[in-house]
Design a protein around this motif. Structure first.
Motif, short mmCIF file in Angstrom:
data_model
loop_
_atom_site.label_atom_id
_atom_site.label_comp_id
_atom_site.label_asym_id
_atom_site.label_seq_id
_atom_site.Cartn_x
_atom_site.Cartn_y
_atom_site.Cartn_z
N SER A 315 5.22 4.02 7.05
CA SER A 315 5.09 5.23 6.25
C SER A 315 3.90 5.11 5.30
O SER A 315 3.08 6.02 5.19
CB SER A 315 6.38 5.46 5.46
OG SER A 315 6.25 6.58 4.62
N PHE A 316 3.78 3.95 4.67
CA PHE A 316 2.67 3.71 3.74
C PHE A 316 1.32 3.85 4.45
O PHE A 316 0.42 4.54 3.98
CB PHE A 316 2.84 2.30 3.16
CG PHE A 316 1.75 1.89 2.22
CD1 PHE A 316 1.65 2.43 0.95
CD2 PHE A 316 0.81 0.95 2.62
CE1 PHE A 316 0.64 2.04 0.09
CE2 PHE A 316 -0.21 0.56 1.76
CZ PHE A 316 -0.29 1.10 0.49
N LEU A 317 1.20 3.21 5.61
CA LEU A 317 -0.07 3.23 6.32
C LEU A 317 -0.40 4.63 6.83
O LEU A 317 -1.58 5.00 6.94
CB LEU A 317 -0.05 2.23 7.48
CG LEU A 317 -0.05 0.76 7.07
CD1 LEU A 317 0.12 -0.13 8.29
CD2 LEU A 317 -1.35 0.41 6.36
N THR A 318 0.64 5.41 7.15
CA THR A 318 0.40 6.74 7.70
C THR A 318 -0.39 7.62 6.73
O THR A 318 -1.23 8.41 7.15
CB THR A 318 1.74 7.42 8.05
OG1 THR A 318 2.38 6.66 9.07
CG2 THR A 318 1.53 8.83 8.54
N PHE A 319 -0.15 7.45 5.44
CA PHE A 319 -0.86 8.29 4.47
C PHE A 319 -2.38 8.10 4.56
O PHE A 319 -3.14 9.00 4.26
CB PHE A 319 -0.39 7.98 3.05
CG PHE A 319 1.05 8.36 2.83
CD1 PHE A 319 1.54 9.54 3.34
CD2 PHE A 319 1.90 7.53 2.13
CE1 PHE A 319 2.87 9.90 3.15
CE2 PHE A 319 3.23 7.88 1.93
CZ PHE A 319 3.72 9.06 2.44
#
Ligand SMILES: [Cu+2]
Lengths: 542, 144
Positions: A315-319
């Motif tokens: 989720s963090f990397l998706t941003f």
């Protein structure tokens, strides 16, 4: 100024069906692809309309649950593997990219033709699957269901496997072409941005597609001989399939959107008559997207039983994916700012892209947020987000590109009035179809059901009307574009007064593309230094 | 130009022999090490030696050391992507049940895997663990 069609060009220099099926000319191969890919688009569109027809009411109209599962699976598989992945690289990349870099052809013309034949073989497998039991797994082939269903899983997996090789060959060919065949004097930073986008796409095609091949091969082995990789009964892990699948398929989303972004860069520069703002930022953001796209696949698996640690990391990397896309959008807007914008049809498609893709992108951030996605997962919100990115993004771009290069491909212009009507129809129809789906999604309407609670009747009906409007719009486009091939007014070499190299040769071009060797005399966006030659029409500034 | 030079590059026979005997020595070490039990380090040691051997083969026998740098880039790049895939997937597979304990019924009670688990050896213990995770994910995904 009246233009005429040149006496000899690539379309009439050789005749007969054999000259087409054995051709090594990148332009003809582009047209062969166009025929197949657009036919697939038509097929996928028919399935889409059937789905929306069924969803007009919660009762069974056309199909029951099994049939409906098959219809949405085929819609997805055809649109993804047969239409949208090959669409821009194989049609416009093939036709335009060598012209843009001043080359006579791609680096490996035979490989290019082979890739088309491989595509056709894949297409045949898909059609075979359609007639031998269909497929009801959805386009993602998730285990364990894909391991158990009695539908034609093996043929459709073979189709996707084979189509993957077509994609790899095209990507490999383009990488070598862009490295080795640029016109003398053309440095990397004088490449048109479409070429940069095609290059970044080709890298993903070569890096990621083999993983899809491995995944599908493993699934076939699982089904046929039961090797137990994904089967928990033998110590396997069904979620592992999702890792394999999305390691390819998230980057594949960028195979689908990056070339579209390349087209938009060309359209916005040409129709704003202005040097593109932030050239290097746009070029490198393509590579940035290509790279970060490999690190985020787990955002498809938040509720699949993936570990919480993995979900948080993904989720963090998706941003971060939002950053390069945002850079592009802002640079395009800055290019338009104070430009003399002309609203010809291709530019209307580009503007539609900007609006729709932005909505698609922002809702992607919403879905990438772990806590929100737990609620929105597998609802119509996801369906709508995906269509805003893929149709609002890629399809707007490919039709913008087709309208932009149509006069180059066929030498003739389409009916501008009808074309503008069609853009409006598609834009309105698209939003009518999909905007309500965001709302339905937040209210809990799950995807992939042929029926629904009565409270959704109004919105589903509205959505179906939108699909009909889009259907009419695409039909109209088909009619006037084909009409233009035979009866359109000759367009001349450079109808849009653009500065990239493909406009420096007659329309349609000769078989060898250019008279003699091509040399770079000005950059692709030097609107502040050069006045384009061969302009057909004078633009009014708005 | 550079490519041609690389193709014409002929290494002295002695170097080949040295690398070859190096590989043989490493093979002997692998076998020797396999006789001893280092616990958790077993896998790490075996893989470490294998990586050194593979590097030697790629650098000298496959001439990667003397070729155009781009081939090195492609080779290392592909390994990197493989690493990303395996490590990120392990973020998932090694850490399931961190927050909520996973409780699951065996998916298919008669499955082969559970029969081996009952014999109680060390290797089947690991297998039982993984089947435990897998059975859990099965019950979750079946909701969709
Ligand atoms: Cu994704």
């Amino acid at each position: 100024m009246e233009h005429t069609i040149p006496e000899k060009h690539y379309l009439n220099e050789a005749t007969g069906w054999k000259s087409w099926l054995m051709t090594l000319d990148h332009k003809r191969i582009g047209i062969l692809y166009m025929i197949m890919v657009m036919f697939s688009f038509f097929l996928g569109g028919v399935f889409a309309l059937l789905l929306r027809w069924e969803l007009i009411s919660p009762d069974k109209i056309l199909m029951g649950p099994e049939m409906y599962n098959q219809a949405f699976s085929l819609h997805g598989i055809i649109m993804i593997f047969l239409f949208i992945i090959p669409s821009i690289p194989a049609i416009l990349g093939n036709f335009v990219m060598p012209l843009m870099i001043g080359a006579k052809d791609v680096a490996f013309p035979r490989l290019n033709l082979a890739s088309w034949y491989i595509y056709v073989i894949g297409f045949c497998f898909a059609v075979y699957a359609l007639f031998t039991g269909g497929i009801d797994t959805g386009w993602t082939f998730y285990t364990p269901y894909s391991n158990e269903t009695t539908t034609a899983v093996i043929p459709i997996l073979t189709a996707a496997f084979v189509l993957g090789f077509s994609s790899i060959f095209t990507g490999l060919n383009f990488i070598v072409t862009i490295h080795k065949l640029r016109a003398p004097g053309m440095t990397w930073f004088q490449l048109p941005l479409f070429v940069w986008a095609i290059y970044a796409t080709a890298l993903i095609q070569v890096l990621a597609t083999p993983v899809l091949g491995i995944t599908l091969a493993l699934l076939m082995l699982e089904r046929v001989v039961g090797i137990g990789i994904f089967d928990p009964a033998m110590g396997g892990d069904p979620v592992l399939f999702q890792h394999f699948f999305w390691f390819y398929s998230h980057p594949a989303v960028y195979i689908m959107i990056l070339p579209g972004m390349g087209i938009i860069s060309e359209l916005i520069a040409t129709f704003s008559h202005r040097r593109i703002f932030g050239y290097k930022f746009i070029a490198f953001s393509s590579l940035g997207i290509a790279f970060t796209g490999f690190l985020v696949w787990g955002h498809h698996m938040f509720v699949s039983g993936q570990s919480d640690l993995a979900a948080v990391i993904f989720s963090f990397l998706t941003f971060f994916v939002g950053i390069p896309s945002g850079i592009k959008i802002l640079n395009w807007m800055a290019t338009m700012y104070k430009g003399s914008i002309s609203l010809d049809t291709p530019m209307l498609w580009a503007l539609s892209f900007l609006i729709l893709f932005s909505i698609g992108g922002f809702t992607g951030i919403v879905l990438g947020t772990l806590s929100i996605d737990v609620h929105l997962h597998d609802t119509y919100f996801v369906v709508s987000h995906f269509h805003y990115v893929m149709v609002g993004g890629t399809v707007m771009a490919i039709f913008g590109g087709l309208h932009y290069w149509w006069p180059k491909i066929w030498g003739r212009m389409y009916n501008e009035t009808l074309a503008r009507i069609a853009v409006v129809l598609i834009f309105v129809g698209f939003n009518v179809t999909f905007f309500v789906q965001f709302i339905m999604g937040t209210q809990g309407m799950p995807r992939r059901y042929y029926t629904y609670l009565p409270q959704f009747q109004g919105m589903h009906g509205f959505s179906s009307i939108g699909a009909l409007i889009m259907g009419v719009g695409f039909l109209l486009i088909g009619i006037y574009l084909i009409h233009a091939i035979f009866k359109g007014k000759p367009a001349g070499p450079n109808p849009w007064r653009a500065l990239t190299m493909e406009w420096e040769t007659p329309s349609p071009p000769r078989a060898g593309n250019f008279e003699g060797a091509q040399r770079l005399t000005h950059g692709p966006y030097d609107y502040d230094k050069v006045v384009p030659e061969n302009a057909l029409k004078q633009y009014k500034t708005l | 130009m550079k490519d041609d030079a690389a193709q014409r590059h002929i290494l002295p026979l002695n170097l080949y022999l040295a690398v070859g005997s190096g590989l043989l020595v490493l093979t002997v070490i692998t076998v020797a090490v396999a006789q001893m039990d280092f616990g958790q380090m077993n896998l790490l040691i075996a893989m470490g030696i294998a990586v050194v051997k593979a590097t030697l083969v790629a650098m000298f026998f496959m001439h990667l050391k003397y070729d155009n740098r781009i081939y090195m880039l492609v080779f290392v790049g592909s390994l990197l992507f493989l690493g990303v895939f395996i490590i990120f997937t392990m973020f998932d597979t090694l850490r399931r049940g961190d927050i909520y304990e996973e409780i699951a019924e065996p998916y298919q009670k008669e499955a082969v895997i559970y029969r081996t688990a009952e014999t109680g050896t060390a290797s089947s213990h690991a297998a039982a663990d993984s089947s435990h995770n897998a059975a859990e994910t099965e019950t979750e995904t079946s909701d969709h």
